[in-house]
Design an enzyme around this catalytic site. Sequence first.
Site, mmCIF file in Angstrom:
data_model
loop_
_atom_site.group_PDB
_atom_site.id
_atom_site.type_symbol
_atom_site.label_atom_id
_atom_site.label_comp_id
_atom_site.label_asym_id
_atom_site.label_seq_id
_atom_site.Cartn_x
_atom_site.Cartn_y
_atom_site.Cartn_z
ATOM 1 N N CYS A 1 -22.798 -1.608 -6.502
ATOM 2 C CA CYS A 1 -22.249 -0.374 -7.081
ATOM 3 C C CYS A 1 -23.004 0.092 -8.320
ATOM 4 O O CYS A 1 -22.830 1.230 -8.753
ATOM 5 C CB CYS A 1 -20.784 -0.577 -7.443
HETATM 6 N N1 COA Z 1 -1.175 -0.520 3.499
HETATM 7 C C1 COA Z 1 -0.010 -0.984 3.052
HETATM 8 N N2 COA Z 1 0.127 -2.090 2.295
HETATM 9 C C2 COA Z 1 -1.000 -2.755 1.990
HETATM 10 C C3 COA Z 1 -2.265 -2.335 2.432
HETATM 11 C C4 COA Z 1 -2.329 -1.156 3.211
HETATM 12 N N3 COA Z 1 -3.509 -0.663 3.649
HETATM 13 N N4 COA Z 1 -3.194 -3.174 1.962
HETATM 14 C C5 COA Z 1 -2.553 -4.122 1.265
HETATM 15 N N5 COA Z 1 -1.223 -3.880 1.276
HETATM 16 C C6 COA Z 1 -0.154 -4.679 0.663
HETATM 17 C C7 COA Z 1 -0.547 -6.119 0.488
HETATM 18 O O1 COA Z 1 -0.271 -6.855 1.655
HETATM 19 C C8 COA Z 1 0.317 -6.553 -0.680
HETATM 20 O O2 COA Z 1 1.609 -6.832 -0.213
HETATM 21 P P1 COA Z 1 2.501 -7.981 -0.905
HETATM 22 O O3 COA Z 1 2.730 -7.503 -2.308
HETATM 23 O O4 COA Z 1 3.718 -7.987 -0.053
HETATM 24 O O5 COA Z 1 1.673 -9.234 -0.837
HETATM 25 C C9 COA Z 1 0.420 -5.298 -1.542
HETATM 26 O O6 COA Z 1 0.095 -4.195 -0.668
HETATM 27 C C10 COA Z 1 -0.531 -5.301 -2.714
HETATM 28 O O7 COA Z 1 -1.852 -5.618 -2.274
HETATM 29 P P2 COA Z 1 -3.056 -5.748 -3.269
HETATM 30 O O8 COA Z 1 -4.306 -6.028 -2.476
HETATM 31 O O9 COA Z 1 -2.723 -6.692 -4.371
HETATM 32 O O10 COA Z 1 -3.119 -4.242 -3.821
HETATM 33 P P3 COA Z 1 -3.675 -3.661 -5.142
HETATM 34 O O11 COA Z 1 -2.586 -2.977 -5.837
HETATM 35 O O12 COA Z 1 -4.494 -4.656 -5.917
HETATM 36 O O13 COA Z 1 -4.681 -2.520 -4.595
HETATM 37 C C11 COA Z 1 -7.036 -2.151 -4.309
HETATM 38 C C12 COA Z 1 -5.794 -2.860 -3.789
HETATM 39 C C13 COA Z 1 -8.237 -2.634 -3.508
HETATM 40 C C14 COA Z 1 -6.862 -0.653 -4.118
HETATM 41 C C15 COA Z 1 -7.234 -2.424 -5.804
HETATM 42 O O14 COA Z 1 -7.052 -3.813 -6.061
HETATM 43 C C16 COA Z 1 -8.602 -2.029 -6.326
HETATM 44 O O15 COA Z 1 -9.033 -0.897 -6.202
HETATM 45 N N6 COA Z 1 -9.285 -2.965 -6.987
HETATM 46 C C17 COA Z 1 -10.584 -2.723 -7.586
HETATM 47 C C18 COA Z 1 -11.610 -2.710 -6.529
HETATM 48 C C19 COA Z 1 -12.991 -2.455 -7.053
HETATM 49 O O16 COA Z 1 -13.207 -1.870 -8.078
HETATM 50 N N7 COA Z 1 -13.953 -2.942 -6.320
HETATM 51 C C20 COA Z 1 -15.282 -2.759 -6.681
HETATM 52 C C21 COA Z 1 -15.851 -1.758 -5.842
HETATM 53 S S1 COA Z 1 -16.908 -2.295 -4.634
#
Ligand code: COA
Length: 376
Positions: free
Chosen positions: A159
Amino acid sequence: MQPTHRPVISATGLFTPEESISNEELVASFNTYVERFNARNAEAIAAGEIEPLEPSSVEFIEKASGIKARHVMAKAPVLDPEIMAPRWAERANDELSILAEIGVKAAREALERAGRDAADVDAVLCAASNMQRPYPAMAIEIQQALGIEGFGFDMNVACSSATFGIQTAADYIRAGNARSVLVVSPEITSGHLNWRDRDSHFIFGDVATAVLVEDAAMAPVRHWDILGTRLKTVFSNNIRNNFGFLNRAHPETADRPDKLFVQQGRKVFKEVVPMVSQMILDEAERLEIDPQGLRRLWLHQANTGMNRLIAHRVLGHEANEDESPTVLDTYGNTSSAGSIIAFHLHSDDLASGDTGLICSFGAGYSAGTVFVRRIG
Ligand code: COA
């Protein structure tokens, strides 16, 4: 006495694929795939041999990431529940590669906006997170397509590829080894995204950007002074892609999901926000720039929550859209291109003397800052 060479940004360019996928379309396709998978494996699921897949949701995607849509090079195959990957006809070796093609489109716009003839460019850096092939370099193909003499090479810092590319270009100019360098970031992220992975299927989008970095002595009147650049890498397994030519050594695992993009999103969020905020503040101090006086932040576009926290830490207050514009709502995460899209689309209105920050962060971990000031 040696003349001093001062690098500036002369212009930027952007190529946006025509097709776009909304969250609604994406989730409908994903959930059809889930239903079919669970139906096909009903017996094994009932016997407790495999876990059923869970559906995705538009509400989750928007709330967790801020992403509402993403552009892609090939919409139909990505949305086809039986394919869920990009598809197009393979090109012959004497045709322009698809990655080079979109890079050339963005580069042409940057050259046009700078009023620059390709013949005046000395070097092309193809700075992106996924190259179409190892060699000949994508940069050399782009160089050839544009009619540029000199040299080109590829660089991958995930990135942060574009900001690492800008610093590399700036260093060539400072050293007098080049006067005009194109940093091209074609990102066909739909090729490395696992569209069947609920945790990440909504993240990425395709795009290409270009940044023309030049010696101030030849730059157009209206340009951006580069006040300082800073790069940082810290090893992390939280974002990984194990695809590579040595996958052939263990063919039995060649199709595993880790040969595509995988991340521990929550951990990335928690670790990267403080790391990048501090890096920006330290660099502002080194450059004697008051961070609270920054007119605009063009941040990496992965997550609106991350950007809100970083911008708050840097500016000392909740940033509005004018101070920290969002493009990930319509582009998704476009890897290295994200902060450059924001800069390209939201910088024309700044006045001469305004100072801003281009900042990337992501896999590696890798992070880069480019403080700029509008001139002209
Ligand atoms: N639809 C519905 N629910 C979903 C889902 C989807 N597509 N994907 C995951 N969930 C659920 C999970 O199962 C989890 O459920 P639980 O609480 O019952 O265990 C819950 O949603 C939270 O999941 P989590 O992965 O912890 O979500 P989050 O709030 O951390 O959001 C991202 C996920 C990826 C959007 C976020 O963490 C993010 O953007 N992180 C930074 C990423 C980044 O900068 N990467 C570098 C770029 S390459």
